[in-house]
Design an enzyme around this catalytic site. Structure first.
Site, short mmCIF file in Angstrom:
data_model
loop_
_atom_site.label_atom_id
_atom_site.label_comp_id
_atom_site.label_asym_id
_atom_site.label_seq_id
_atom_site.Cartn_x
_atom_site.Cartn_y
_atom_site.Cartn_z
N TYR A 149 22.78 1.48 13.14
CA TYR A 149 23.21 2.39 12.06
C TYR A 149 22.59 1.96 10.73
O TYR A 149 21.93 2.75 10.05
CB TYR A 149 24.74 2.36 11.98
N ASN A 178 33.00 4.45 2.19
CA ASN A 178 34.09 4.91 3.08
C ASN A 178 34.87 6.12 2.55
O ASN A 178 35.65 6.00 1.61
CB ASN A 178 35.09 3.78 3.31
N SER A 193 41.85 6.86 9.54
CA SER A 193 42.41 7.76 10.55
C SER A 193 43.14 6.95 11.64
O SER A 193 44.22 7.35 12.09
CB SER A 193 41.34 8.67 11.14
N ASN A 194 42.59 5.81 12.03
CA ASN A 194 43.29 4.98 13.03
C ASN A 194 44.70 4.62 12.57
O ASN A 194 45.68 4.81 13.30
CB ASN A 194 42.53 3.67 13.26
P1 NAD Z 1 31.04 12.63 11.81
O1 NAD Z 1 30.81 11.76 13.00
O2 NAD Z 1 32.34 13.33 11.68
O3 NAD Z 1 29.90 13.74 11.69
C1 NAD Z 1 28.58 13.57 12.15
C2 NAD Z 1 28.11 14.90 12.74
O4 NAD Z 1 26.72 14.77 13.14
C3 NAD Z 1 28.90 15.30 13.99
O5 NAD Z 1 29.24 16.66 13.94
C4 NAD Z 1 27.92 15.01 15.13
O6 NAD Z 1 28.16 15.80 16.28
C5 NAD Z 1 26.59 15.32 14.45
N1 NAD Z 1 25.42 14.65 15.10
C6 NAD Z 1 25.30 13.35 15.44
N2 NAD Z 1 24.10 13.13 16.00
C7 NAD Z 1 23.45 14.33 16.00
C8 NAD Z 1 22.18 14.74 16.46
N3 NAD Z 1 21.31 13.88 17.03
N4 NAD Z 1 21.83 16.05 16.32
C9 NAD Z 1 22.69 16.95 15.76
N5 NAD Z 1 23.91 16.60 15.32
C10 NAD Z 1 24.29 15.30 15.43
O7 NAD Z 1 30.77 11.71 10.53
P2 NAD Z 1 30.93 12.01 8.96
O8 NAD Z 1 31.88 11.04 8.41
O9 NAD Z 1 31.11 13.45 8.73
O10 NAD Z 1 29.47 11.57 8.45
C11 NAD Z 1 28.48 12.53 8.12
C12 NAD Z 1 27.28 11.82 7.53
O11 NAD Z 1 27.67 11.08 6.37
C13 NAD Z 1 26.61 10.84 8.48
O12 NAD Z 1 25.20 10.89 8.29
C14 NAD Z 1 27.14 9.50 8.02
O13 NAD Z 1 26.26 8.45 8.31
C15 NAD Z 1 27.28 9.73 6.52
N6 NAD Z 1 28.28 8.81 5.94
C16 NAD Z 1 29.61 9.06 6.06
C17 NAD Z 1 30.52 8.15 5.53
C18 NAD Z 1 32.01 8.37 5.58
O14 NAD Z 1 32.74 7.51 5.12
N7 NAD Z 1 32.52 9.46 6.07
C19 NAD Z 1 30.07 6.98 4.90
C20 NAD Z 1 28.71 6.77 4.81
C21 NAD Z 1 27.82 7.70 5.33
N1 UDP Z 2 39.42 -1.80 10.92
C1 UDP Z 2 40.67 -2.27 11.29
N2 UDP Z 2 41.36 -1.58 12.24
C2 UDP Z 2 40.91 -0.44 12.81
C3 UDP Z 2 39.63 0.05 12.42
C4 UDP Z 2 38.92 -0.66 11.47
O1 UDP Z 2 41.13 -3.30 10.79
O2 UDP Z 2 41.61 0.13 13.67
C5 UDP Z 2 38.67 -2.52 9.87
C6 UDP Z 2 37.22 -2.82 10.19
O3 UDP Z 2 37.09 -4.02 10.91
C7 UDP Z 2 36.62 -2.88 8.81
C8 UDP Z 2 37.44 -1.88 8.00
O4 UDP Z 2 38.65 -1.70 8.72
O5 UDP Z 2 36.79 -4.16 8.25
C9 UDP Z 2 36.76 -0.54 7.82
O6 UDP Z 2 36.36 -0.10 9.10
P1 UDP Z 2 35.75 1.33 9.36
O7 UDP Z 2 35.43 1.42 10.83
O8 UDP Z 2 36.64 2.38 8.81
O9 UDP Z 2 34.42 1.41 8.49
P2 UDP Z 2 33.26 0.37 8.07
O10 UDP Z 2 33.40 0.28 6.61
O11 UDP Z 2 33.44 -0.95 8.73
O12 UDP Z 2 32.02 1.05 8.54
#
Ligand code: NAD
Ligand code: UDP
Ligand code: UDP
Length: 316
Positions: A149, A178, A193-194
């Site tokens: 990632y 996050n 969410s967990n």
């Molecule tokens: P999510 O898993 O809910 O959404 C990702 C979406 O991408 C899903 O609908 C999945 O089916 C689709 N996808 C994955 N691989 C694919 C592929 N090869 N082709 C087509 N579709 C594909 O995650 P999210 O939280 O909505 O994250 C969306 C974006 O934002 C991601 O790029 C993620 O890395 C980035 N991001 C999110 C967070 C966060 O905290 N939510 C933090 C940092 C970066």
């Molecule tokens: N984490 C936790 N319990 C859970 C899921 C995650 O304690 O059920 C911790 C995880 O080890 C990390 C932080 O919560 O230190 C945030 O985790 P998350 O998977 O949300 O995102 P990250 O920032 O690590 O990508």
């Protein structure tokens, strides 16, 4: 968001958590939305409220394969974001970031579209500078379980920067910290969410490690506001951090969730995953300066809204 011509946007990963909020926003602005997704972690349920909108088009497609269409704006969001999901098929994760971004940049180049790329705080790794400004180059393991990632996202930033330099593509980079909120999948696996789902089910809250690691949690509406500000800007391309700069330990988060839900759940401590970052907080000075970005939603309010969403989702 101001007009960019024909007002058609391609949102990759549009069926996911963040993507579906972006689809919703652009439809309310009367844009045409092409939502492209392979449904690895996304779901059609996230799109249910606008499925019948004539301006909405859902395409099942994998971004690692070339895709052709005519749009003004591309939001490059396809990629699983939860460690549980991105580690379940790490080679695929790397291909999605790398080949997916390459294809979207190729598309942007061909049609002259603007592209906004969803990068991440993970590009800073386990940071040795705190809080993290955009000028920090990070501390990332290239061969660990999170590398698919982190390194995929780092390489995607490089592609954006080179398409800018070589092909003059208007590629913009945002580094998301996050973010949580309604439409996260029940099986997503990220901490907010967990904990909420565990609390609502009166199950033990699973703290990884001793819970002293920190994160800064951003409510989805604030993030969407920042994404739009960056995508709409006349010239600023980032990279720019977006998130919320209030910092909490994971244990504090667990206690807050129990408090708000009134759950009978207890905390249980489990092993800390390898390379789990110990601290994380965005330096938001650049976002504030260039985009007038300021998160508005305190954790407690965002948690209440997200708890209400999951309460309903779990009772369906
Ligand atoms: P999510 O898993 O809910 O959404 C990702 C979406 O991408 C899903 O609908 C999945 O089916 C689709 N996808 C994955 N691989 C694919 C592929 N090869 N082709 C087509 N579709 C594909 O995650 P999210 O939280 O909505 O994250 C969306 C974006 O934002 C991601 O790029 C993620 O890395 C980035 N991001 C999110 C967070 C966060 O905290 N939510 C933090 C940092 C970066
Ligand atoms: N984490 C936790 N319990 C859970 C899921 C995650 O304690 O059920 C911790 C995880 O080890 C990390 C932080 O919560 O230190 C945030 O985790 P998350 O998977 O949300 O995102 P990250 O920032 O690590 O990508
Ligand atoms: N591409 C795409 N849609 C387009 C244009 C390009 O998916 O509308 C893909 C193309 O197949 C290639 C990638 O984007 O894999 C990079 O394209 P570019 O034209 O920049 O490079 P080249 O094809 O010359 O390697």
């Amino acid at each position: 968001m101001r007009s960019l011509g024909s007002n058609r946007v391609l949102i990759t990963g549009g069926a996911g958590f963040l993507g579906s909020h972006l689809c919703e926003y652009f439809l309310t602005q009367k844009w045409e939305v092409i939502c492209l997704d392979n449904f690895q972690t996304g779901s059609k349920a996230n799109l249910a409220i606008f499925r019948d909108n004539p301006r909405f088009e859902l395409v099942r497609h994998d971004v690692t394969k070339p895709y052709l269409c005519e749009v003004d704006l591309i939001l490059n969001f396809a990629c699983p974001a939860s460690p549980r999901h991105y580690q379940s098929n790490p080679i695929k994760t790397l291909k999605t970031s790398l080949l997916g971004s390459l294809n979207m940049l190729g598309l942007a180049k061909r049609v002259g579209a603007r592209l906004t790329h969803a990068s991440t705080s993970e590009i800073y790794g386990d940071p040795q500078v705190h809080p993290q400004p955009e000028s920090y180059w990070g501390n990332v393991n290239s061969v660990g379980p999170r590398s698919c990632y982190d390194e995929g996202k780092r390489a995607a930033e490089t592609l954006c920067a080179d398409y800018r330099r070589i092909h003059n593509v208007d590629a913009r980079i945002l580094r998301i910290f996050n973010t949580y909120g309604p439409r996260m999948a029940v099986d997503d696996g990220r901490v907010v969410s967990n904990f909420i789902i565990q609390a609502l089910r009166n199950e033990n809250l699973t703290i990884f490690g001793d819970g002293s690691q920190t994160r800064s949690f951003c409510y989805v509406d604030d993030l969407v506001d920042g994404i739009l500000k960056l995508s709409d800007h006349d010239c600023f391309q980032g990279p720019v951090n977006l998130g919320n700069d209030a910092e909490f330990t994971v244990k504090e988060l667990a206690e807050k969730v129990i408090d708000i839900t009134g759950s009978k759940s207890r905390l249980v401590f489990m092993p800390l995953p390898q390379d789990d970052p110990k601290i994380r907080r965005p330096d938001l000075s650049l976002a504030n300066d260039k985009l007038d970005y300021q998160p508005q939603t305190p954790l407690e309010l965002g948690l209440k809204k997200t708890i209400a969403y999951f309460d309903k989702a779990l009772s369906r």
